[in-house]
Design a protein around this motif. Structure first.
Motif, mmCIF file in Angstrom:
data_model
loop_
_atom_site.group_PDB
_atom_site.id
_atom_site.type_symbol
_atom_site.label_atom_id
_atom_site.label_comp_id
_atom_site.label_asym_id
_atom_site.label_seq_id
_atom_site.Cartn_x
_atom_site.Cartn_y
_atom_site.Cartn_z
ATOM 1 N N THR A 307 0.834 -1.201 0.000
ATOM 2 C CA THR A 307 0.000 0.000 0.000
ATOM 3 C C THR A 307 0.872 1.256 0.000
ATOM 4 O O THR A 307 0.595 2.222 -0.722
ATOM 5 N N GLU A 308 1.926 1.233 0.811
ATOM 6 C CA GLU A 308 2.845 2.366 0.835
ATOM 7 C C GLU A 308 3.529 2.536 -0.514
ATOM 8 O O GLU A 308 3.666 3.648 -1.033
ATOM 9 N N ASN A 311 1.076 4.072 -2.922
ATOM 10 C CA ASN A 311 0.903 5.506 -2.673
ATOM 11 C C ASN A 311 2.078 6.309 -3.227
ATOM 12 O O ASN A 311 1.897 7.448 -3.673
ATOM 13 N N TRP A 439 1.012 2.875 -10.961
ATOM 14 C CA TRP A 439 1.403 2.521 -9.602
ATOM 15 C C TRP A 439 2.772 1.842 -9.545
ATOM 16 O O TRP A 439 3.264 1.556 -8.461
#
Length: 512
Positions: A307-308, A311, A439
């Motif tokens: 997730t980091e 982001n 991403w």
């Protein structure tokens, strides 16, 4: 190619609850959902039917739920499944309930016919024939659609009839891949078992050490014994009677020394019995590999890390590998478990032999793998222009290889790396649709290719000049590994000499 309940409940997860609990269905041209299941096509048709009955335009519904018309159109066409919260919003805007929209029956006979044709187009028969999907228009008569379905079903029947007896392994692969796709390759029950075992041995974070793995074995009542005469056909042998796991004294430099221990423990944790057929063997292998990866890359820690990275827009298989001290293939496999369920990223995975043969594959992002009429992918040859093949021609084997590939089903970005094994070299690739490349680290790559497969003119048919010269003057001997494609004799483990194993256990069993 299983973890805890998803943080967000998707319609796919809810509507496939019955599917997940039942044995995998045979996958033919286009498997129909069971009587208690709802698939994306039926859900989309019910939404469209309700919208039209209410006299509401696509744009008006989109505005009511604060979404773009293109997103609503994708839902109605069965190309996108809304989350449960979104479905409730749609139901409210249409003056109905989510339960009503989730009913498994089509809203009308015509809708049922259109759904059947759409499902057939998405099946392996159309793909094997190289047929492009077409839009089912309102102007098409019921008779036209019935004729298309009849032709499709007859072709499917003929293909099945020809391949039925020798294709047990390929059918089993196709069945399990359909189940994995339906669950986004995410199995909560296996994630729970991994978390329970990690907690039992006091793991608090960081890579799972070899000592911690040994503690897991001890916790489950097993001792580890390293021997120099392990049967050649095995990576480990478990003596269930005396609680012993035998491992080789010499470890392969290409394999993680923790994996054989965890795989042996996984069979114990999952109560595996001797497989009676190839489907049972393959399911056990998938569950074992999944549980092993879920222990080495614990769900909470892996999701937090990914997730980091998302982001920061720098998801990387190499960095995931290094962070958890696992092999590249394990990191890539684990990413497919969590990508969709936890990061909302559709994904595909391939392990391809240097001959071009697909050994393992998974997708839920609409990429079109080569397949036969049974829907089997393993054993087919991947396009020469895909990242999984072009990576073999890269001189720099120490850096990740990134590539965009334009295909008939869209543009996909992939990252790939070469791994070595006794059978030769393999490429391990992870890819996503173009809209999700933002991403990932490596999205700036200039490398691009075009694939027209399954059109034979893309890379499967040799130039006429070469074919004319050599077609009748060549006889190659295939080097492709076939262990995954062989039928499994009842009551045996593929490639394992049972007599040798029993003799080994007898020689090493504690006396007295």
């Amino acid at each position: 190619m299983v973890t805890a309940d998803r943080a967000h409940a998707s319609i796919q997860h809810a509507s496939h609850a019955a599917y997940a609990a039942a044995p995998a269905r045979a996958v033919g041209a286009a498997p129909d959902p069971g009587p208690d299941e709802v698939d994306a096509l039926t859900l989309g048709r019910r939404i469209r039917d309700r919208r039209l009955a209410a006299g509401m335009t696509l744009g008006r519904l989109a505005a009511a739920i604060d979404r773009a018309p293109s997103q609503v159109s994708a839902i109605e066409n069965g190309k996108r499944e809304p989350r449960l919260s979104m479905l409730r919003t749609i139901a409210l805007a249409l003056g109905t309930t989510a339960d009503e929209l989730l009913r498994p029956d089509a809203p009308s006979e015509r809708a049922a016919l259109e759904i059947a044709v759409e499902r057939a187009q998405r099946g392996p028969v159309f793909a094997a024939l190289g047929l492009d999907p077409f839009r089912v228009a309102k102007t098409m008569s019921d008779q036209t659609l019935q004729t298309i379905l009849s032709l499709h079903n007859e072709i499917d029947r003929l293909h099945r009839e020809r391949a039925a007896t020798p294709e047990e392994a390929r059918r089993a692969n196709a069945q399990l891949r359909a189940e994995m796709r339906a669950r986004d390759n995410f199995y909560p029950e296996l994630e729970a078992k991994a978390a329970e075992l990690l907690e039992a041995v006091g793991h608090t974070g960081g890579p799972v050490s070899h000592q911690l793995v040994a503690d897991m074995a001890s916790h489950l009542g097993y001792s580890l014994h390293y021997v120099g005469d392990l049967p050649h056909s095995t990576r480990s042998v478990t003596d269930k009677r005396h609680g012993r796991i035998y491992l080789p004294t010499q470890q392969s430099p290409s394999r993680d020394s923790r994996s054989p221990i965890l795989q042996a423990l996984a069979s114990h944790l999952l109560d595996h019995e001797e497989p009676a057929n190839y489907g049972a063997f393959l399911r056990q292998r998938i569950e074992t590999n999944y549980l092993t990866a879920a222990i080495l890359l614990p769900e909470q820690a892996a999701v937090r890390y990914l997730t980091e990275a998302k982001n920061l827009r720098r998801i990387s298989m190499e960095e995931l590998r290094d962070h958890f001290a696992v092999s590249y293939e394990t990191a890539a496999h684990r990413f497919t478990n969590l990508a969709t369920a936890r990061l909302d990223i559709p994904v595909h995975f391939m392990k391809v032999h240097e001959s071009g043969t697909i050994i393992k594959a998974y997708e839920n992002d609409s990429v079109r793998f080569p397949s036969d009429a049974l829907g089997a992918v393993e054993g087919t040859t991947v396009c020469r222009n895909w990242t999984a093949r072009t990576v073999f021609d890269v001189e720099d084997r120490f850096s990740p290889w990134y590539q965009y590939t334009d295909t008939s089903s869209g543009t996909f970005w992939c990252t790939s790396r070469i791994e070595k094994a006794k059978e030769g070299e393999y490429s391990v690739s992870v890819g996503v649709p173009f809209e999700h490349v933002k991403w990932f680290r490596g999205r700036e790559t200039p490398h691009r290719a075009v694939s027209r497969c399954p059109d034979e003119s893309c890379c499967r048919r040799a130039p006429d000049e070469l074919a004319g010269k050599w077609a009748d003057a060549s006889w190659p001997a295939a080097r492709t590994p076939t262990s995954l494609l062989a039928a499994l004799p009842t009551g045996t483990f593929p490639g394992v000499d049972q007599t040798e194993v029993y003799q080994f256990l007898e020689a090493h069993a504690p006396r007295g």
